[in-house]
Design an enzyme around this catalytic site. Structure first.
Site, PDB file in Angstrom:
ATOM      1  N   SER A 133       0.803  -1.310  -0.052  1.00 45.08           N
ATOM      2  CA  SER A 133      -0.016   0.149  -0.042  1.00 45.08           C
ATOM      3  C   SER A 133       0.912   1.102  -0.025  1.00 45.08           C
ATOM      4  O   SER A 133       1.987   1.245   0.290  1.00 45.08           O
ATOM      5  CB  SER A 133      -0.872  -0.082   1.267  1.00 45.08           C
ATOM      6  OG  SER A 133      -1.133   1.072   1.618  1.00 45.08           O
TER       7      SER A 133
ATOM      8  N   TYR B  67      -2.613   0.049  10.086  1.00 49.53           N
ATOM      9  CA  TYR B  67      -2.765  -0.424   8.448  1.00 49.53           C
ATOM     10  C   TYR B  67      -1.312  -0.208   7.892  1.00 49.53           C
ATOM     11  O   TYR B  67      -0.790  -1.047   7.374  1.00 49.53           O
ATOM     12  CB  TYR B  67      -3.644   0.141   7.782  1.00 49.53           C
ATOM     13  CG  TYR B  67      -3.966  -0.126   6.425  1.00 49.53           C
ATOM     14  CD1 TYR B  67      -4.302  -1.528   6.157  1.00 49.53           C
ATOM     15  CD2 TYR B  67      -3.605   0.828   5.427  1.00 49.53           C
ATOM     16  CE1 TYR B  67      -4.235  -1.869   4.675  1.00 49.53           C
ATOM     17  CE2 TYR B  67      -3.616   0.604   4.116  1.00 49.53           C
ATOM     18  CZ  TYR B  67      -4.100  -0.917   3.684  1.00 49.53           C
ATOM     19  OH  TYR B  67      -4.213  -1.153   2.431  1.00 49.53           O
TER      20      TYR B  67
END
Ligand SMILES: NC(=O)c1ccc[n+]([C@@H]2O[C@H](COP(=O)([O-])OP(=O)(O)OC[C@H]3O[C@@H](n4cnc5c(N)ncnc54)[C@H](O)[C@@H]3O)[C@@H](O)[C@H]2O)c1
Length: 268
Positions: A149, A162
Site C-alpha cells: 500500500s 494498517y
C-alpha cells in the site's frame, strides 16, 4: 509481449473482494485455473456466481489467519490440480475501528483494533505465503505477489495499524524473495504491488460523501496524485500477469507502485 498463462494454477486470497475479484477474473479468462480463498460463505457465493462460469474455478471458504484451514485449502487445490504456480495475497485492508477520527490522536487508538488490523494484513499474508509457498518450494517453481500500500511508503494520517502492517508486508516480501531464491532456486519469485488509491467497499466511507461527491480526504489524495484520479479496479491486472510470466524472470524482492504517480510526487 506474449504472456501465455494457460495451464497455470493460481491461488487468490481475498479473491471475492473488489481488487481480488478483478484479479481473479483477469486470470481465469486467460485460461488460469483459479482457486479463490475467502472467509465468509456470502463472499464465497459471490465469487462462485461471478467467476465459475468463466473458466476453471475453485472457491474455498478459509481464513488466512487460520493455519489449519489454509492447509486444508492447499490439500484441496493440490488434489484437484496437482500444483500451485501463482499466489496473490489480496486478503487485507483497513478496518473502521482502526482508523483514527480526525480529532483523535495515536493515544486514543484502540489496541484491540490495532491488533486486528496488523494481524490480518501482516500475519494473514505471512501465513498464506508459508502454506502455499511450501508447495512452491517442493516444485522449485512459483510466483508470489503480495499486496502492499502507499501507507507503507510514507506516513498517511489516521491509519497507524494498517501502515505498520503493510510496511511489514514489504520487508517480508524482500525476506521471502531472498530465502526462496537462495534455498529453493531462482524459479521462485516473490514481489509486491503497492496500489495507490482505488475506491472500494472498505474505503468508500472515507472517500465518498453520501451524495457520491469526493470527501476532503479524497480531494487531498487527488491533489497528491499527478494523474489527478483514482485507479480503476482493473489497473493492477497487467502487472500481475507480467510478474507471473517468464518475462519477469529476473524480478524478485521488488515492491512496485501502481499509483498514478502518488509515491513519486513531492507534493510541490
Ligand atoms: N482499495 C484500495 O485503494 C487499496 C489500496 C492499497 C492497498 N489495498 C489492498 O488491496 C487489498 C484488497 O483491497 P480491496 O479494496 O479489494 O478490499 P475488499 O474488502 O474488497 O477485499 C478484501 C477481501 O479479503 C477478504 N478477507 C478479509 N479477511 C479475510 C480473512 N481473514 N481470510 C480470508 N479472506 C479475508 C474479504 O472477505 C474480502 O473479500 C487489501 O489487502 C488492501 O489493503 C487496497
Amino acid at each position: 509481449m506474449n504472456i501465455d498463462m494457460k495451464e497455470k494454477v493460481a491461488v487468490i486470497t481475498g479473491g471475492a473482494g473488489v481488487l481480488g475479484g478483478s484479479i481473479s477474473k483477469s486470470l481465469i479468462v486467460e485460461g488460469v485455473k483459479v482457486a479463490v480463498i475467502t472467509r465468509s460463505e456470502e463472499s464465497l457465493n459471490k465469487a462462485t456466481r461471478e467467476l465459475s462460469s468463466l473458466g476453471e474455478f475453485l472457491g474455498i471458504q478459509s481464513d488466512v489467519l487460520n493455519i489449519e484451514s489454509l492447509k486444508t485449502a492447499r490439500a484441496e487445490i493440490l488434489q484437484k490440480w496437482g500444483k500451485i504456480d501463482i499466489l496473490v495475497n489480496v486478503a487485507g485492508g483497513n478496518m473502521p475501528g482502526a482508523t483514527l477520527e480526525k480529532e483523535q490522536t495515536i493515544f486514543d487508538m484502540k489496541i484491540d483494533d490495532f491488533d486486528k488490523v496488523t494481524n490480518l494484513n501482516l500475519n494473514g499474508t505471512i501465513y498464506s505465503c508459508l502454506i502455499f509457498g511450501e508447495a512452491m518450494s517442493k516444485q522449485k517453481e512459483g510466483c508470489i505477489i503480495n499486496i502492499s500500500s502507499m501507507a507503507s511508503i510514507s506516513a498517511i494520517t489516521r491509519v497507524p495499524g494498517y501502515s505498520v502492517a503493510k510496511s511489514g508486508v514489504d520487508i517480508f516480501t524482500k525476506w521471502l524473495a531472498m530465502e526462496m531464491a537462495m534455498k529453493f532456486g531462482e524459479k521462485i519469485r516473490v514481489n509486491a504491488i503497492a496500489p495507490g488509491f482505488f475506491i472500494g467497499k472498505q474505503n468508500e466511507r472515507v472517500l465518498l460523501n453520501e451524495d457520491g461527491t469526493y470527501t476532503d480526504r479524497s480531494l487531498k489524495i487527488l491533489a497528491h496524485t499527478p494523474m489527478g484520479r483514482f485507479g480503476d479496479i482493473n489497473e493492477l491486472n497487467g502487472l500481475i500477469h507480467f510478474l507471473c510470466s517468464e518475462q519477469a524472470g529476473f524480478i524478485t524482492g521488488s515492491i512496485i507502485p501502481v499509483d498514478g504517480g502518488f509515491s513519486s510526487f513531492s507534493g510541490i
